[in-house]
Design a protein around this motif. Sequence first.
Motif, PDB file in Angstrom:
ATOM      1  N   VAL A 169       5.125   2.340 -36.027  1.00 49.79           N
ATOM      2  CA  VAL A 169       3.961   1.882 -36.800  1.00 49.79           C
ATOM      3  C   VAL A 169       4.233   0.555 -37.498  1.00 49.79           C
ATOM      4  N   LEU A 170       5.482   0.105 -37.509  1.00 47.90           N
ATOM      5  CA  LEU A 170       5.800  -1.173 -38.142  1.00 47.90           C
ATOM      6  C   LEU A 170       5.976  -2.296 -37.126  1.00 47.90           C
ATOM      7  N   THR A 171       5.587  -2.036 -35.879  1.00 49.09           N
ATOM      8  CA  THR A 171       5.586  -3.093 -34.869  1.00 49.09           C
ATOM      9  C   THR A 171       4.679  -4.227 -35.335  1.00 49.09           C
ATOM     10  N   THR A 172       5.170  -5.451 -35.287  1.00 50.84           N
ATOM     11  CA  THR A 172       4.388  -6.587 -35.788  1.00 50.84           C
ATOM     12  C   THR A 172       3.299  -6.987 -34.790  1.00 50.84           C
ATOM     13  N   ARG A 173       2.372  -7.780 -35.263  1.00 51.63           N
ATOM     14  CA  ARG A 173       1.317  -8.287 -34.375  1.00 51.63           C
ATOM     15  C   ARG A 173       1.918  -9.099 -33.229  1.00 51.63           C
ATOM     16  N   GLU A 174       2.887  -9.941 -33.564  1.00 45.19           N
ATOM     17  CA  GLU A 174       3.504 -10.777 -32.533  1.00 45.19           C
ATOM     18  C   GLU A 174       4.217  -9.923 -31.490  1.00 45.19           C
ATOM     19  N   GLU A 175       4.936  -8.905 -31.946  1.00 42.83           N
ATOM     20  CA  GLU A 175       5.607  -8.012 -31.009  1.00 42.83           C
ATOM     21  C   GLU A 175       4.601  -7.286 -30.129  1.00 42.83           C
ATOM     22  N   MET A 176       3.517  -6.834 -30.717  1.00 42.21           N
ATOM     23  CA  MET A 176       2.498  -6.117 -29.952  1.00 42.21           C
ATOM     24  C   MET A 176       1.869  -7.024 -28.898  1.00 42.21           C
ATOM     25  N   THR A 177       1.607  -8.262 -29.272  1.00 43.36           N
ATOM     26  CA  THR A 177       1.058  -9.206 -28.300  1.00 43.36           C
ATOM     27  C   THR A 177       2.016  -9.371 -27.123  1.00 43.36           C
ATOM     28  N   GLY A 178       3.310  -9.444 -27.410  1.00 48.51           N
ATOM     29  CA  GLY A 178       4.301  -9.550 -26.354  1.00 48.51           C
ATOM     30  C   GLY A 178       4.326  -8.323 -25.466  1.00 48.51           C
ATOM     31  N   GLU A 181       1.477  -8.426 -23.088  1.00 48.07           N
ATOM     32  CA  GLU A 181       1.733  -9.383 -22.009  1.00 48.07           C
ATOM     33  C   GLU A 181       2.668  -8.802 -20.954  1.00 48.07           C
ATOM     34  N   GLU A 182       3.611  -7.955 -21.374  1.00 46.31           N
ATOM     35  CA  GLU A 182       4.482  -7.278 -20.411  1.00 46.31           C
ATOM     36  C   GLU A 182       3.655  -6.407 -19.468  1.00 46.31           C
ATOM     37  N   VAL A 183       2.704  -5.674 -20.042  1.00 46.38           N
ATOM     38  CA  VAL A 183       1.841  -4.813 -19.227  1.00 46.38           C
ATOM     39  C   VAL A 183       1.008  -5.666 -18.276  1.00 46.38           C
ATOM     40  N   ARG A 184       0.412  -6.735 -18.799  1.00 48.30           N
ATOM     41  CA  ARG A 184      -0.420  -7.612 -17.957  1.00 48.30           C
ATOM     42  C   ARG A 184       0.390  -8.204 -16.810  1.00 48.30           C
ATOM     43  N   SER A 185       1.630  -8.576 -17.091  1.00 47.68           N
ATOM     44  CA  SER A 185       2.479  -9.163 -16.061  1.00 47.68           C
ATOM     45  C   SER A 185       2.726  -8.168 -14.935  1.00 47.68           C
ATOM     46  N   ALA A 186       2.983  -6.920 -15.309  1.00 43.14           N
ATOM     47  CA  ALA A 186       3.216  -5.887 -14.291  1.00 43.14           C
ATOM     48  C   ALA A 186       1.935  -5.551 -13.544  1.00 43.14           C
ATOM     49  N   GLY A 231     -10.297  -1.360 -45.922  1.00 43.75           N
ATOM     50  CA  GLY A 231     -11.344  -2.274 -46.346  1.00 43.75           C
ATOM     51  C   GLY A 231     -12.719  -1.668 -46.151  1.00 43.75           C
ATOM     52  N   ASP A 232     -13.758  -2.467 -46.398  1.00 43.46           N
ATOM     53  CA  ASP A 232     -15.112  -1.976 -46.164  1.00 43.46           C
ATOM     54  C   ASP A 232     -15.429  -2.118 -44.670  1.00 43.46           C
ATOM     55  N   VAL A 233     -16.641  -1.749 -44.299  1.00 42.10           N
ATOM     56  CA  VAL A 233     -17.003  -1.752 -42.871  1.00 42.10           C
ATOM     57  C   VAL A 233     -16.881  -3.157 -42.284  1.00 42.10           C
ATOM     58  N   ASP A 234     -17.323  -4.160 -43.016  1.00 44.99           N
ATOM     59  CA  ASP A 234     -17.231  -5.534 -42.513  1.00 44.99           C
ATOM     60  C   ASP A 234     -15.782  -5.932 -42.277  1.00 44.99           C
ATOM     61  N   GLU A 235     -14.920  -5.585 -43.220  1.00 47.70           N
ATOM     62  CA  GLU A 235     -13.512  -5.964 -43.110  1.00 47.70           C
ATOM     63  C   GLU A 235     -12.828  -5.222 -41.965  1.00 47.70           C
ATOM     64  N   MET A 236     -13.129  -3.935 -41.823  1.00 50.79           N
ATOM     65  CA  MET A 236     -12.504  -3.180 -40.741  1.00 50.79           C
ATOM     66  C   MET A 236     -12.997  -3.664 -39.386  1.00 50.79           C
ATOM     67  N   ALA A 237     -14.283  -3.946 -39.279  1.00 53.23           N
ATOM     68  CA  ALA A 237     -14.825  -4.455 -38.016  1.00 53.23           C
ATOM     69  C   ALA A 237     -14.196  -5.800 -37.672  1.00 53.23           C
ATOM     70  N   ALA A 238     -14.047  -6.670 -38.662  1.00 50.56           N
ATOM     71  CA  ALA A 238     -13.438  -7.975 -38.424  1.00 50.56           C
ATOM     72  C   ALA A 238     -11.984  -7.830 -37.979  1.00 50.56           C
ATOM     73  N   GLU A 239     -11.281  -6.872 -38.562  1.00 48.89           N
ATOM     74  CA  GLU A 239      -9.884  -6.655 -38.168  1.00 48.89           C
ATOM     75  C   GLU A 239      -9.780  -6.176 -36.727  1.00 48.89           C
ATOM     76  N   LEU A 240     -10.661  -5.289 -36.307  1.00 48.67           N
ATOM     77  CA  LEU A 240     -10.622  -4.826 -34.924  1.00 48.67           C
ATOM     78  C   LEU A 240     -11.008  -5.937 -33.956  1.00 48.67           C
ATOM     79  N   GLU A 241     -11.932  -6.774 -34.355  1.00 42.96           N
ATOM     80  CA  GLU A 241     -12.274  -7.927 -33.516  1.00 42.96           C
ATOM     81  C   GLU A 241     -11.072  -8.866 -33.391  1.00 42.96           C
ATOM     82  N   ARG A 242     -10.336  -9.021 -34.468  1.00 43.54           N
ATOM     83  CA  ARG A 242      -9.116  -9.831 -34.416  1.00 43.54           C
ATOM     84  C   ARG A 242      -8.110  -9.228 -33.435  1.00 43.54           C
ATOM     85  N   ARG A 243      -7.936  -7.931 -33.484  1.00 43.31           N
ATOM     86  CA  ARG A 243      -6.981  -7.282 -32.580  1.00 43.31           C
ATOM     87  C   ARG A 243      -7.416  -7.416 -31.118  1.00 43.31           C
ATOM     88  N   ARG A 244      -8.705  -7.362 -30.887  1.00 42.90           N
ATOM     89  CA  ARG A 244      -9.173  -7.563 -29.513  1.00 42.90           C
ATOM     90  C   ARG A 244      -8.905  -8.993 -29.070  1.00 42.90           C
TER      91      ARG A 244
END
Length: 272
Positions: A169-178, A181-186, A231-244
Amino acid sequence: MPQKAFRFGVVAGATEGGAKWLSTARRAEELGYSTLLCPDNLNMPTPTAALAAAAAATTELRVGSFVLASPLRTARAAAWEAHSLTVVTSGRFELGLGTGRPEMRQQAGELGLPYGSGQERLDAISETVDHVRRLDGDGHTPVMIAAGGPKARRLAGLKADIVTMAGGVLTTREEMTGHVEEVRSAAGDREIEFAMNIWVVGTEVPPWIRGFIGVDAETLIEHDSLGLLRGDVDEMAAELERRRDEQGVSYFSVNGAFLEEFAPVVARLSGK
């Protein structure tokens, strides 16, 4: 690659009896969740029975294993169960597969099955997918693989329709992005839907979840954990959009404890 539309699942077990379980299934459908996902553990009803009942009690709700642990069944038995659920739910079943947590060693022993090495458990997942594809014939059971390590990420890229990004659960955003990319490469030209489980919605960690993930809310917040959404609904929605945007994740699941609390986000983003 075009972004996939958001969809959402809720993870719950049929531990409180049939009436409560069916009520959860109906409520998840009513609130717009795409999928009801059931864990796999000898201490709760088998996902096979629970998911068949949930599908029968609903109209459009998809059901899925989250995830079948490879040490608890032979590959052929897991494929048999999966294909059977695809048939009896009229194609509303999604097969989630994983190598199992360490405590599965004892549970596999109770079933008279070997726990196996990490590679053997991964091989069992691969064999299960192959068996399912053969049994499906002209049909297609969507397969999700929980990818927590490099070998699992490669296998998921090669064979999964959906990849849930497992790991700490402490995997960073940068690590997750990497990792994505490993999955996409395969995967090459194969189209993949990326998924992520959110352990906590808000800032309070239920005791049993804290025991499972091993950290408290303060630690999750301090590390900007992707396992927490607040956060509130706006903040949570914005965070999920960021993750996408950043990680390509469009399919999010939450624990049943947050079914109602997360529902406004589901209403805001589903299908968008």
